[in-house]
Design a protein around this motif. Structure first.
Motif, PDB file in Angstrom:
ATOM      1  N   ARG A 219      35.571  46.373  46.702  1.00 35.53           N
ATOM      2  CA  ARG A 219      35.754  44.995  47.135  1.00 35.53           C
ATOM      3  C   ARG A 219      37.046  44.872  47.919  1.00 35.53           C
ATOM      4  NH1 ARG A 219      34.719  40.936  42.304  1.00 35.53           N
ATOM      5  NH2 ARG A 219      36.948  40.994  42.501  1.00 35.53           N
TER       6      ARG A 219
ATOM      7  N   ASP B 168      44.128  48.239  41.732  1.00 34.00           N
ATOM      8  CA  ASP B 168      42.741  48.228  41.273  1.00 34.00           C
ATOM      9  C   ASP B 168      42.021  47.088  41.984  1.00 34.00           C
ATOM     10  OD1 ASP B 168      40.354  47.790  39.898  1.00 34.00           O
ATOM     11  OD2 ASP B 168      41.240  48.183  37.930  1.00 34.00           O
ATOM     12  N   PRO B 169      40.953  47.377  42.743  1.00 30.93           N
ATOM     13  CA  PRO B 169      40.273  46.310  43.482  1.00 30.93           C
ATOM     14  C   PRO B 169      39.614  45.261  42.586  1.00 30.93           C
ATOM     15  CG  PRO B 169      39.052  48.355  43.651  1.00 30.93           C
ATOM     16  CD  PRO B 169      40.341  48.679  42.957  1.00 30.93           C
ATOM     17  N   GLU B 170      39.406  45.571  41.315  1.00 36.44           N
ATOM     18  CA  GLU B 170      38.775  44.617  40.397  1.00 36.44           C
ATOM     19  C   GLU B 170      39.788  43.730  39.672  1.00 36.44           C
ATOM     20  OE1 GLU B 170      35.523  44.130  40.119  1.00 36.44           O
ATOM     21  OE2 GLU B 170      35.173  45.674  41.621  1.00 36.44           O
ATOM     22  N   LEU B 171      41.082  44.048  39.782  1.00 37.78           N
ATOM     23  CA  LEU B 171      42.101  43.326  39.040  1.00 37.78           C
ATOM     24  C   LEU B 171      42.667  42.189  39.888  1.00 37.78           C
ATOM     25  CD1 LEU B 171      44.440  44.809  36.547  1.00 37.78           C
ATOM     26  CD2 LEU B 171      45.456  43.314  38.234  1.00 37.78           C
ATOM     27  N   ARG B 172      42.765  41.004  39.292  1.00 37.75           N
ATOM     28  CA  ARG B 172      43.320  39.825  39.955  1.00 37.75           C
ATOM     29  C   ARG B 172      44.411  39.231  39.067  1.00 37.75           C
ATOM     30  NH1 ARG B 172      41.041  41.874  43.396  1.00 37.75           N
ATOM     31  NH2 ARG B 172      39.295  41.156  44.630  1.00 37.75           N
TER      32      ARG B 172
ATOM     33  N   MET C 231      33.653  53.016  41.200  1.00 39.79           N
ATOM     34  CA  MET C 231      34.589  51.920  41.384  1.00 39.79           C
ATOM     35  C   MET C 231      34.152  51.101  42.590  1.00 39.79           C
ATOM     36  SD  MET C 231      38.673  51.973  42.165  1.00 39.79           S
ATOM     37  CE  MET C 231      39.223  52.474  40.569  1.00 39.79           C
ATOM     38  N   SER C 232      34.229  49.831  42.492  1.00 33.68           N
ATOM     39  CA  SER C 232      33.859  48.917  43.554  1.00 33.68           C
ATOM     40  C   SER C 232      34.860  48.991  44.698  1.00 33.68           C
ATOM     41  CB  SER C 232      33.821  47.497  42.990  1.00 33.68           C
ATOM     42  OG  SER C 232      33.714  46.563  44.021  1.00 33.68           O
TER      43      SER C 232
ATOM     44  N   THR D 191      42.667  38.973  35.443  1.00 32.26           N
ATOM     45  CA  THR D 191      41.287  39.328  35.108  1.00 32.26           C
ATOM     46  C   THR D 191      41.045  40.729  35.647  1.00 32.26           C
ATOM     47  OG1 THR D 191      40.364  38.372  37.131  1.00 32.26           O
ATOM     48  CG2 THR D 191      40.423  36.957  35.178  1.00 32.26           C
ATOM     49  N   ASP D 192      40.265  41.492  34.927  1.00 27.16           N
ATOM     50  CA  ASP D 192      39.883  42.836  35.336  1.00 27.16           C
ATOM     51  C   ASP D 192      38.372  42.925  35.166  1.00 27.16           C
ATOM     52  OD1 ASP D 192      39.789  45.488  36.061  1.00 27.16           O
ATOM     53  OD2 ASP D 192      40.877  46.223  34.307  1.00 27.16           O
ATOM     54  N   GLU D 193      37.685  43.112  36.279  1.00 27.94           N
ATOM     55  CA  GLU D 193      36.221  43.111  36.300  1.00 27.94           C
ATOM     56  C   GLU D 193      35.675  41.835  35.647  1.00 27.94           C
ATOM     57  OE1 GLU D 193      34.554  46.796  34.910  1.00 27.94           O
ATOM     58  OE2 GLU D 193      35.712  47.952  36.348  1.00 27.94           O
ATOM     59  N   GLY D 194      36.376  40.728  35.857  1.00 31.38           N
ATOM     60  CA  GLY D 194      35.933  39.437  35.349  1.00 31.38           C
ATOM     61  C   GLY D 194      36.388  39.097  33.948  1.00 31.38           C
TER      62      GLY D 194
END
Length: 139
Positions: free
Chosen positions: A4, A76-80, A1-2, A108-111
């Motif tokens: 970020r 989740d660090p990938e979720l915006r 997991m990233s 968005t989740d991982e883009g």
């Protein structure tokens, strides 16, 4: 997991993430800071969406029913979270004890773009609106 970094909190004069035509400081920010309680179930739902955007775990836990509240909110660090659409609501006003809000939250989740559609149930605890749970689809 990233690992970020989380997105920065909106500036006090930025548009509120909940989608209402107000700045964050005067809209959901005052609920997050504990200066006021959300007056309706829909406003609580909007403020909770904004809390997910700014990753305000304390507010999310504070506005969750004690019977269904998790111990923590794992972000989740990938979720915006991007935007909110409120489709409808039932009851949930100043003179009600419960209400529902049907909404779609775009993210968005991982883009990759996606949408969470939920019909949430809210109730009052000690006079304040809190999130109880999500109703099963179709209800």
């Amino acid at each position: 997991m990233s690992r970020r970094k989380p997105p920065p909190a909106p500036s006090p004069t930025a548009p509120c993430p909940c989608g209402l035509p107000a700045v964050y400081r005067d809209c959901c920010g005052r609920f997050h800071r504990g200066e006021a309680d959300a007056p309706t179930a829909e406003r609580l739902m909007r403020s909770r969406f904004s809390a997910f955007v700014v990753r305000d775990e304390a507010y999310l836990l504070r506005s969750w029913h004690p019977d269904t509240r998790p111990a923590e909110v794992p972000f989740d660090p990938e979720l915006r979270w991007l935007r909110l659409e409120v489709h409808s609501s039932t009851e949930g006003g100043p003179f009600h004890r419960e209400g529902t809000v049907d909404f779609s939250a775009h993210f968005t989740d991982e883009g990759y773009a996606d949408v969470l559609h939920e019909n949430s149930r809210f109730v009052r605890v000690d006079g304040a609106w809190v999130y109880l749970d999500a109703l099963p689809p179709g209800t």
